[in-house]
Design an enzyme around this catalytic site. Sequence first.
Site, PDB file in Angstrom:
ATOM      1  N   TYR A 132      22.947 126.917   0.457  1.00 54.68           N
ATOM      2  CA  TYR A 132      23.834 127.180   1.594  1.00 54.68           C
ATOM      3  C   TYR A 132      24.702 128.407   1.315  1.00 54.68           C
ATOM      4  CZ  TYR A 132      22.679 122.594   3.609  1.00 54.68           C
ATOM      5  OH  TYR A 132      22.027 121.507   4.157  1.00 54.68           O
ATOM      6  N   GLY A 140      28.368 119.598  11.114  1.00 51.73           N
ATOM      7  CA  GLY A 140      28.203 120.900  10.493  1.00 51.73           C
ATOM      8  C   GLY A 140      29.172 121.969  10.939  1.00 51.73           C
ATOM      9  N   ASP A 170      28.587 117.061   2.158  1.00 48.20           N
ATOM     10  CA  ASP A 170      27.184 117.383   1.927  1.00 48.20           C
ATOM     11  C   ASP A 170      26.991 118.872   1.664  1.00 48.20           C
ATOM     12  OD1 ASP A 170      24.187 116.790   2.301  1.00 48.20           O
ATOM     13  OD2 ASP A 170      24.532 118.339   3.807  1.00 48.20           O
ATOM     14  N   HIS A 213      15.523 118.398  -1.411  1.00 48.63           N
ATOM     15  CA  HIS A 213      15.749 119.012  -0.107  1.00 48.63           C
ATOM     16  C   HIS A 213      14.540 118.995   0.823  1.00 48.63           C
ATOM     17  CE1 HIS A 213      18.465 122.342   1.819  1.00 48.63           C
ATOM     18  NE2 HIS A 213      18.037 121.488   2.699  1.00 48.63           N
ATOM     19  N   ARG A 214      13.365 119.293   0.320  1.00 43.96           N
ATOM     20  CA  ARG A 214      12.153 119.338   1.135  1.00 43.96           C
ATOM     21  C   ARG A 214      10.969 118.833   0.315  1.00 43.96           C
ATOM     22  NH1 ARG A 214      11.864 120.533   6.760  1.00 43.96           N
ATOM     23  NH2 ARG A 214      13.708 121.756   7.284  1.00 43.96           N
ATOM     24  N   SER A 274      15.580 114.480   1.497  1.00 47.20           N
ATOM     25  CA  SER A 274      15.811 115.058   2.814  1.00 47.20           C
ATOM     26  C   SER A 274      14.469 115.475   3.388  1.00 47.20           C
ATOM     27  CB  SER A 274      16.756 116.264   2.699  1.00 47.20           C
ATOM     28  OG  SER A 274      17.049 116.811   3.971  1.00 47.20           O
ATOM     29  N   ARG A 281      37.136 120.967  16.156  1.00 43.26           N
ATOM     30  CA  ARG A 281      35.913 120.248  16.502  1.00 43.26           C
ATOM     31  C   ARG A 281      35.621 119.143  15.499  1.00 43.26           C
ATOM     32  NH1 ARG A 281      29.848 122.089  17.105  1.00 43.26           N
ATOM     33  NH2 ARG A 281      29.229 120.809  18.866  1.00 43.26           N
ATOM     34  N   GLN A 296      17.891 112.321   4.559  1.00 40.68           N
ATOM     35  CA  GLN A 296      18.560 113.139   5.571  1.00 40.68           C
ATOM     36  C   GLN A 296      17.497 113.797   6.459  1.00 40.68           C
ATOM     37  OE1 GLN A 296      21.329 117.028   5.371  1.00 40.68           O
ATOM     38  NE2 GLN A 296      22.242 115.242   4.357  1.00 40.68           N
TER      39      GLN A 296
END
Length: 326
Positions: free
Chosen positions: A63, A288, A58, A134-135, A164, A294, A186
């Site tokens: 970003y 993320g 993603d 995205h928004r 999203s 992790r 999302q």
Amino acid sequence: MSAEEVPPVKELNPVQELIYGCMGLGGSWSAEPYTAADVDQAAAAVDAALEAGITLFDHADIYRSGKAEAVFGEVLARTPGLRERIRLQTKCGIRLGENGLDAYYDLSGEAILERVNGSLARLKTDYVDVLMLHRPDPLLDPAEVASAVGRLMAEGKVRAVGVSNMSAAQIELLQDRVEAPVVANQLEMSLGARAWLESTVLVNHADGTDYSFPHGTVEHCVRRGIGLQAYGALAQGRYTGAAGGGDAAASATAELVAAMAAEKGTTGEAVVLGWLMKHPAGISPVIGSANPERIRACAGAADVAAAMTRPEWYRLWITARGSNIP
């Protein structure tokens, strides 16, 4: 790209899966160029994700000021055959530091075309499997979005469309004009960010006003076959060892997560993500972290979800909320 060269549509949500979120790749958020070390970090994260069984990555055009896509593109370029083994999704619709504003939204047709072409160039690929809006943009014209998305799909640059941070009503407004089905939404969803869940049990309850999540959005996505992707799924490590975990409820939850992980012979990350994946909506967590260790620790989440009992699921929720459910 000719019609004959367009790659086949790869399997997308609503298949439940772990997703790797690339926001942590590419160095700083400044305009400074990325470094060779940033590319190596991205390569290590991608390798760890693949080891954990992850094949969907993603992105968003903003970003790390575009550098997350750029370093990922470098990894693709130096790893023959990798693009064919994975799926890519990226987002557009947010502008940062432009026209004298810190941020504003732009889902105009012109912006969608411009931003997707920029993402493809940085990612060094001819297409993305999913384009995410995205928004919600208050100035959005559904017909204009439909035209831009339709053009990108006809050109083979976009294989599917998602959104999203959108409500059921906003998705339906888009779907009135956009011919391709919305395949994913999302949203922020985790054991720490529980508004999506609290809204389902606080209907007709005074505490319901404490949560702004648009009730019915999760149910709408399930009914329409729209995959739910959960960003922030690890709750910033609040329950798995991050410093400054927070209040008493967070500390108690971290202790419970550790105890359950030890009992089940797994990791705290797998327990936290397994709790999300246990929900019947088929939530796909977005991981993320850029830490390979992790990332690998998340691999057992689906197994934890399958084995988690109803009392265990509720115990985690009630402990995290710090009070009993109504």
